[in-house]
Design a protein around this motif. Structure first.
Motif, PDB file in Angstrom:
ATOM      1  N   THR A  25       0.666  -1.256   0.220  1.00 34.21           N
ATOM      2  CA  THR A  25      -0.070   0.047   0.076  1.00 34.21           C
ATOM      3  C   THR A  25       0.984   1.314  -0.051  1.00 34.21           C
ATOM      4  O   THR A  25       1.696   1.454   0.701  1.00 34.21           O
ATOM      5  CB  THR A  25      -0.886   0.100   1.197  1.00 34.21           C
ATOM      6  N   LYS A  26       0.648   2.074  -1.009  1.00 39.03           N
ATOM      7  CA  LYS A  26       1.617   3.149  -1.141  1.00 39.03           C
ATOM      8  C   LYS A  26       0.687   4.445  -1.001  1.00 39.03           C
ATOM      9  O   LYS A  26      -0.427   4.561  -1.560  1.00 39.03           O
ATOM     10  CB  LYS A  26       2.366   3.252  -2.285  1.00 39.03           C
ATOM     11  N   ARG A  66       6.013  -6.677 -10.386  1.00 39.90           N
ATOM     12  CA  ARG A  66       5.192  -5.929  -9.669  1.00 39.90           C
ATOM     13  C   ARG A  66       3.666  -5.872 -10.288  1.00 39.90           C
ATOM     14  O   ARG A  66       3.752  -5.376 -11.428  1.00 39.90           O
ATOM     15  CB  ARG A  66       5.614  -4.543  -9.382  1.00 39.90           C
ATOM     16  N   ILE A  67       2.645  -6.072  -9.407  1.00 43.50           N
ATOM     17  CA  ILE A  67       1.330  -6.131 -10.257  1.00 43.50           C
ATOM     18  C   ILE A  67       0.318  -5.366  -9.592  1.00 43.50           C
ATOM     19  O   ILE A  67       0.244  -5.312  -8.530  1.00 43.50           O
ATOM     20  CB  ILE A  67       0.645  -7.640 -10.118  1.00 43.50           C
ATOM     21  N   PRO A  68      -0.157  -4.375 -10.248  1.00 42.18           N
ATOM     22  CA  PRO A  68      -1.062  -3.256  -9.639  1.00 42.18           C
ATOM     23  C   PRO A  68      -2.335  -3.702  -9.564  1.00 42.18           C
ATOM     24  O   PRO A  68      -2.927  -4.339 -10.280  1.00 42.18           O
ATOM     25  CB  PRO A  68      -0.943  -2.002 -10.730  1.00 42.18           C
ATOM     26  N   LEU A  69      -2.892  -3.190  -8.502  1.00 44.30           N
ATOM     27  CA  LEU A  69      -4.256  -3.504  -7.947  1.00 44.30           C
ATOM     28  C   LEU A  69      -5.107  -2.465  -8.274  1.00 44.30           C
ATOM     29  O   LEU A  69      -5.113  -1.656  -7.555  1.00 44.30           O
ATOM     30  CB  LEU A  69      -4.386  -4.332  -6.618  1.00 44.30           C
ATOM     31  N   ASP A  70      -6.324  -2.804  -8.779  1.00 42.11           N
ATOM     32  CA  ASP A  70      -7.148  -1.462  -9.341  1.00 42.11           C
ATOM     33  C   ASP A  70      -8.267  -1.733  -8.420  1.00 42.11           C
ATOM     34  O   ASP A  70      -9.271  -2.643  -8.429  1.00 42.11           O
ATOM     35  CB  ASP A  70      -7.799  -1.876 -10.773  1.00 42.11           C
ATOM     36  N   GLY A  85      -3.623   9.813  -3.877  1.00 41.26           N
ATOM     37  CA  GLY A  85      -4.298   8.876  -2.971  1.00 41.26           C
ATOM     38  C   GLY A  85      -3.472   7.563  -2.789  1.00 41.26           C
ATOM     39  O   GLY A  85      -2.093   7.745  -2.930  1.00 41.26           O
ATOM     40  N   LEU A  86      -4.419   6.513  -2.340  1.00 38.01           N
ATOM     41  CA  LEU A  86      -3.678   5.300  -2.090  1.00 38.01           C
ATOM     42  C   LEU A  86      -3.883   4.383  -3.441  1.00 38.01           C
ATOM     43  O   LEU A  86      -4.616   4.496  -4.324  1.00 38.01           O
ATOM     44  CB  LEU A  86      -4.510   4.532  -1.205  1.00 38.01           C
ATOM     45  N   ALA A  87      -2.366   3.839  -3.447  1.00 38.06           N
ATOM     46  CA  ALA A  87      -2.155   2.794  -4.560  1.00 38.06           C
ATOM     47  C   ALA A  87      -1.913   1.611  -3.942  1.00 38.06           C
ATOM     48  O   ALA A  87      -1.101   1.501  -2.856  1.00 38.06           O
ATOM     49  CB  ALA A  87      -1.081   3.358  -5.307  1.00 38.06           C
ATOM     50  N   PHE A  88      -2.373   0.453  -4.476  1.00 36.92           N
ATOM     51  CA  PHE A  88      -2.202  -0.850  -4.183  1.00 36.92           C
ATOM     52  C   PHE A  88      -1.366  -1.569  -5.352  1.00 36.92           C
ATOM     53  O   PHE A  88      -1.768  -1.478  -6.555  1.00 36.92           O
ATOM     54  CB  PHE A  88      -3.449  -1.709  -3.690  1.00 36.92           C
TER      55      PHE A  88
END
Length: 1259
Positions: free
Chosen positions: A785-786, A819-823, A791-794
């Motif tokens: 979690t960044k 690294r796989i982004p989560l939408d 905002g927040l990015a996962f």
């Protein structure tokens, strides 16, 4: 000494003679002092130097006492020395050494050590000197001695005074001390000294010793010198008086006057007037005098003197006029006139202030009193000094300079018209003008002396000066109180200016320019003013100046004043004095268009005489200044792209109504929080000009409070910018909220990976903005979690091991892999209820966060499965369920359709298996489903395989008899689906291959049963139950076989069984009902042989394996007819011996003879061969002697008879196909071959013939 001044003759009579009135001091004893013949040897032998040598007692009485209280204890000096050394050491360690380099530190340490050592050596020198000289005296006088001590003292005295010389103790006579000790100390140096008489500590102790005796001698000599000086001065005075004395001349007139009248009539009046009594004043005279004085004062004010318009006459009574000036809160004065002439002098009789000081009491300026009260009244010397200054210097008449006035008119200098203000009875003030018609204004004007104008200017100036001093004292009090170190007060009493500088800060150190020039070899330029560089930085300056800052009169006031003055022109100008305030911007107060030296609007900063309050002036200016700087900081903060801003997180400016609040204007920035509302409060402090940051959500959170404190200090020190620190604080709060939220969900968040800081910076995984959750499936995957600007990015992150690039080629280090982004928005769009509503992009609901975590965990499971397939080069496809239709997920969760099923071709998956036929029993596609991913923990994998052959058993039997043998493997007979469950997802593929390899043994058997069931000859073979390890089938009506694979020894186990009961008619009873009896499978005797045979068939090579089902099930089916006859054979006394699975021997003993027959199932499994056991036939037959000696049966006679009895069953196969006949004689009637289905009748007939031959009688 008194005795030393007397002139004494040598000889015995010198003790009583002489002119000195004071007798010489004698010793306490009765003996007279000894006189040395020839004079005192201390001086010379002259007779005028001859005097008796004083005794020690006389010397002791002459010297002043020295008390213990006069000593200075050395303990205080030691304490001061220790405290100074400790304080210098702390300052050295805390302030001096930290900012210095390693090369500069030794110099300061050595300086401290040298200074401290020198101070200590000085103290040791004083201590040693004191111990050396201040020792007890050894001489004891006879008058105060007790016992033997007194005798010893007298002896010492006589010995020491043999030559008439007295040795006085000095600090340098360390072994010759003869002074008498008068004290006894029980603790030298610290304890109390007691008197020799032992009176105890109640009396004041006299100290004796070398130092004390020296001090006593010094005091005695000082006293003698003072007496001598006084005597000399007195003699000089007497001498002058004597010189002025003259004898008086005879005065006949005075003598005659005294003789005749008895007095002297020519004395001066100033001598006689005080002694002449005056008549007392009566009350009527006093009243008449006061009334006359009142009328004269009114006349002077109206007709003679010029009354300034600003001077209000409140009333005239008791011979005084009561005046008020400076406005309502100015001052009051009382004046009278000395004499009744037109030029009589005005006289000030009293003055008081009407302004108020907020720091004082009721009757002082500033006090609050009911009904107005009284102002400050001067008394004593202060009052007298004011009155003297006014009456002696201000009010005396002065010459009128008419020429100067005319010059003023010619030059156009405006002469302010004046009016007369008279107090009305109701207390109000009215303006009266004289009803005079002026034809020629310039001709009728005349210049007059204006003592009242001078008095007005004087008192107004004095009142404002007092107010200025009051403001100065208040400012000084503030600088030592709440404004300590933030206020600098300066006053210029000559120019009447008070400067108050607020928001002080030390000027930063600047490298001198000459040092920089000297470093490059240039000649330094002359320095400018160094004092300017040392002055501190200030935020603003308030300057209060006493000057002519009052408002100018209007045109109407000028006309009225001109009329009321009656044409009089004062020779003094009215000074419109007032305290003016000037507000300037300092170096620390710049910003928002303000520059250094700009003069700000000071309209609201007025000195109110009704309430003199420097704090109010200072707070008003400082609060306005701080509010302006807060707006400047807020505008720059909000406009910055680094500021975290959202629609639901808009900042606001709030003004504080509380005057005691340090922040007049506060920028409130709401922080994302799911539990309670918290905000960052930012503002400029009115007390010190520093930026203050407050977090109202840090209650009970010490780390959060420390972050705010450090950020505030860093911003005010100029190390960081406000925008950056506010962004960091906001991100820290968001991170803290997320960590608390994750801990509530049972997770263990971490801030950084085991990577170097530079590596983390490259991949943008800074610990301040990143939270990582280790996933339970593997230690190399993290749910990240960044906190970003939007905002927040996962994302889902994987760490890998890479070789260390150090040239050695050994070792590995951790690095960031896939690294796989989560939408999150995609997840919310799939959800029907749209999830929890959050007020900020920096907040996330528990449901959304948990689903993202679950999704990342499921993706890790999918990745692990795909990785195992890739390692084995097995192609696969990810198949997602449809959103609608029969295959759609039944769950309402948005994640239900986001976890795919991995589909693999069965031949690709099982191509490396040992059992090639196992791939033929399964459908083409194998599915691998991830299970328990919705729990968020460790996932499991279920591999689904559908068998090609459908089970032929009934649905009822399938549901009752099919039981899975293991919790990891399940089988559904209705759909022929086998599910393999792997708990260790990292080994799910090899685990499935191993399990499939074991289960394929039984699966092949089940497949053979289903396949053979379609053939006519195996129609009666049916599958009863199948649980992947055991296949239960019916190979004949009522006879069952359970085939189980034993993986431990890679073998099969065949268990034979039948239906539990069978129905047969009752024998020997009248009951027609059948009898239920237990049935046994005749194959139970050869179950082990059947198991071994099946294992043998399964272990044959794939090429020569052939049809396992036909061989094994044909063996079962074709051996059953014979084994069904075993029970009948036993009834006929024939016993069965199993030689082999297809070779059996029946034995019977009769009349001591043993007969035996061998019954063999031929390899084609279609016929039985019956022959003699004593002489077996065939190439592979051998005699097995396990039954002993056998008697040979006459088969040549028996077989033809049996053959003839079953002759009608013999037939030739149709179609010309050659087949073995059902019954056939072999080996010249020594063997009989019969078909399998004829074994029951043939064997029964055969045994009947044998019984006839051997002579067995039938029952």
């Amino acid at each position: 000494m008194a005795s030393s001044s007397a002139g004494l003759e040598p000889g015995p009579s010198s003790s009583t003679g002489g002119v000195n009135a004071n007798p010489p001091i004698q010793a306490s004893s009765s003996t007279t002092p000894a006189v040395i013949k020839g004079g005192n040897p201390q001086l010379s032998d002259e007779p005028w130097f001859a005097y008796p040598t004083p005794t020690p007692e006389q010397i002791e009485d002459e010297l002043p006492p020295y008390f213990e209280g006069e000593n200075i204890p050395l303990g205080l000096l030691l304490d001061r020395l220790v405290r100074k050394g400790y304080g210098d050491l702390r300052y050295l360690l805390a302030e001096v050494l930290p900012p210095l380099s390693a090369k500069q530190k030794p110099k300061h340490v050595i300086n401290y050590a040298t200074t401290t050592r020198q101070a200590l050596l000085k103290y040791l020198a004083v201590l040693r000197w004191k111990n050396a000289v201040d020792i007890p005296s050894t001489y004891h006088p006879s008058s105060s001695s007790i016992g033997t001590t007194g005798q010893q003292g007298n002896n010492n005295s006589n010995n020491n005074n043999q030559n008439g010389i007295t040795n006085f103790p000095t600090p340098h006579s360390n072994g010759d001390d003869t002074s008498p000790p008068s004290i006894l100390s029980n603790n030298k140096g610290k304890g109390k000294a007691y008197s020799a008489g032992g009176e105890g500590p109640g009396e004041e102790t006299i100290v004796k010793g070398k130092v004390s005796d020296s001090r006593r001698l010094a005091q005695f000599m000082e006293h003698q010198n003072k007496q001598h000086d006084d005597a000399v001065i007195h003699l000089k005075h007497v001498t002058k008086l004597v010189e002025s004395l003259r004898e008086r001349n005879p005065d006949l007139l005075t003598a005659l006057s005294l003789l005749t009248t008895g007095t002297y009539q020519h004395l001066p009046t100033n001598i006689t007037e005080p002694f002449i009594p005056k008549p007392p004043l009566t009350n009527s005279f006093i009243l008449s005098l006061l009334k006359r004085l009142n009328r004269h004062i009114k006349y002077r004010l109206r007709c003679v003197d010029y009354l300034p318009p600003d001077l209000v006459v409140e009333g005239i009574s008791d011979g005084q006029v009561y005046l008020r000036g400076g406005g309502e809160n100015g001052w009051k004065a009382r004046m009278t006139i000395v004499g009744f002439g037109e030029d009589s002098k005005w006289w000030l009789t009293g003055v008081e202030w009407c302004w108020r000081n907020t720091r004082k009491g009721v009757y002082d300026p500033g006090g609050v009193s009911e009904g107005g009260g009284e102002g400050k009244k001067f008394v004593g010397e202060e009052r007298q000094s004011i009155l003297d200054l006014a009456n002696l210097e201000i009010l005396p008449p002065r010459e009128v300079d008419i020429q100067r006035s005319n010059q003023q008119e010619e030059k156009g200098i405006e002469i302010e018209p004046q009016t007369v203000n008279i107090a009305a009875p109701d207390g109000s003030t009215i303006t009266k003008s004289m009803d005079v018609e002026i034809e020629d204004e310039k001709m009728k004007r005349r210049v007059v002396d204006a003592p009242l104008v001078r008095m007005y200017n004087f008192l107004q100036h004095l009142s404002l000066s007092y107010q200025l001093e009051i403001l100065f004292s208040q400012a000084m009090t503030l600088s030592q109180g709440k404004w300590r170190d933030q206020l600098r007060v300066e006053i210029d009493r000559e120019n009447k200016t008070l400067k108050v500088k607020y928001w002080l800060r030390p000027r930063p150190a600047v490298i001198p320019q000459q040092q920089q020039q000297a470093a490059v070899g240039k000649r330094p330029a002359p320095t400018a003013n160094l004092n300017a560089a040392r002055t501190p930085l200030v935020g603003g300056v308030l300057s209060i100046t006493l000057g002519e800052n009052g408002p100018r009169p209007t045109e109407t006031d000028s006309i009225l004043g001109d009329v009321s003055s009656g044409g009089l022109i004062p020779n003094e100008r009215i000074l419109r004095l007032q305290l003016g305030v000037k507000w300037e911007v300092g170096e620390l107060g710049v910003g928002g268009g303000l520059k250094v030296g700009d003069v700000m609007d000071a309209t609201a900063l007025n000195v109110d005489p009704a309430s003199l309050d420097m704090e109010n002036l200072l707070m008003s200016s400082a609060r306005a200044h701080a509010a302006h700087l807060t707006r400047v900081q807020a505008s720059s903060l909000i406009s910055s792209p680094k500021f975290i801003l959202s629609l639901l997180n808009s900042p606001s400016l709030q003004e504080s109504e509380d005057r005691t609040s340090s922040r007049p204007l506060t920028l409130r920035i709401p922080l994302p929080s799911r539990q309670r509302i918290s905000s960052l409060l930012i503002g400029v402090s009115a007390y010190n000009g520093y930026i203050e940051i407050e977090d109202d959500g840090n209650i009970g959170n010490e780390a959060r409070a420390n972050r705010v404190e450090l950020a505030t200090k860093s911003i005010n020190d100029g190390k960081t910018r406000l925008v950056d620190d506010i962004g960091r604080l906001s991100v820290a709060v968001v991170m803290e909220n997320l960590e608390d939220q994750m801990r509530q969900l049972g997770w263990k968040p971490i801030r950084r990976l085991a990577l170097r800081s530079q590596d983390l910076a490259k991949v943008q995984l800074h610990p301040a903005t990143t939270i990582l959750i280790p996933l339970p499936l593997t230690s190399s995957h993290y749910f990240v979690t960044k906190v970003t600007q939007g905002g927040l990015a996962f994302e889902l992150l994987k760490t890998i091991k890479v070789p260390i690039e150090n040239g050695l080629g050994v070792g590995t280090k951790a690095a960031v892999g896939d690294r796989i982004p989560l939408d999150l928005e995609k997840l919310k769009a799939r959800r029907q209820d749209k999830g929890e509503m959050t007020g900020s992009p920096f907040e996330i609901g528990n449901k959304d966060l948990r689903e993202l975590y679950i999704l990342s965990n499921a993706l890790v499971a999918q990745t692990l499965i795909e990785q195992q397939l890739k390692e084995r080069n097995i192609p696969f496809t990810a198949q997602y369920p449809p959103t609608s239709g029969p295959g759609a997920p039944r769950s309402s969760s948005a994640l239900a359709g986001m976890v795919p099923t991995i589909c693999v071709d069965v031949r690709d998956l099982l191509r490396d298996g040992k059992t090639g036929a196992a791939a033929d029993v399964a459908m083409p596609k194998v599915g691998m489903q991830i299970e328990d991913w919705w729990k968020g923990g460790r996932c499991e994998v279920t591999t689904i395989v559908q068998l090609r052959q459908q089970s032929s058993m009934s649905q009822t039997s399938a549901s009752t008899t099919s039981q899975p043998h293991s919790e990891d493997i399940s089988f559904d007979p209705a759909s022929s689906i086998v599910k393999f469950r792997a708990k260790d997802i990292e080994r799910c593929v090899p685990a499935f291959l191993e399990q499939w390899e074991r289960l394929s043994k039984v699966i092949v058997v089940a497949g053979e049963v289903n396949r053979l069931n379609k053939l006519a000859e195996f129609r009666d073979i049916k599958m009863l139950s199948f649980d992947l390890r055991t296949a239960t089938l019916s190979y004949s009506k009522g006879y069952n076989a359970s085939i189980t694979y034993i993986p431990t020894d890679d073998s099969y186990q065949v268990i034979l069984s039948t239906d539990h009961t069978s129905t047969s008619p009752a024998i020997g009873t009248d009951s027609p009902s059948p009898v239920q009896k237990e049935r046994h499978n005749p194959h139970e005797k050869v179950s082990q042989l059947l198991s071994a045979r099946l294992t043998e068939l399964a272990s044959e090579p794939l090429e020569s394996r052939g049809s396992i089902g036909k061989k094994f099930f044909g063996l079962l089916k074709n051996t059953l007819p014979f084994f069904e006859q075993v029970e009948k054979l036993e009834k006929r006394n024939w016993n069965l011996l199993i030689m082999d699975l297809r070779n059996w021997r029946i034995v019977r003993d009769h009349e001591s003879r043993r007969y035996a027959l061998d019954i063999i199932l031929i390899p084609s499994l279609t016929h039985y061969l019956i022959q003699s056991s004593s002489k077996p036939r065939g190439p592979d037959q051998r005699i097995v002697d396990i039954t002993g000696k056998l008697n040979e049966l006459p088969l040549t006679k028996i077989i033809p008879k049996v053959f003839d009895n079953f002759k009608e069953q013999q037939h030739t196969p149709s179609g010309g196909r050659r087949e073995i006949p059902p019954l056939m004689k072999l080996d010249k009637n020594k063997s009989l071959l019969c078909k399998v289905d004829l074994i029951e009748s043939v064997l029964e007939g055969f045994l009947d013939e044998v019984d006839l031959v051997i002579g067995v009688k039938k029952d």
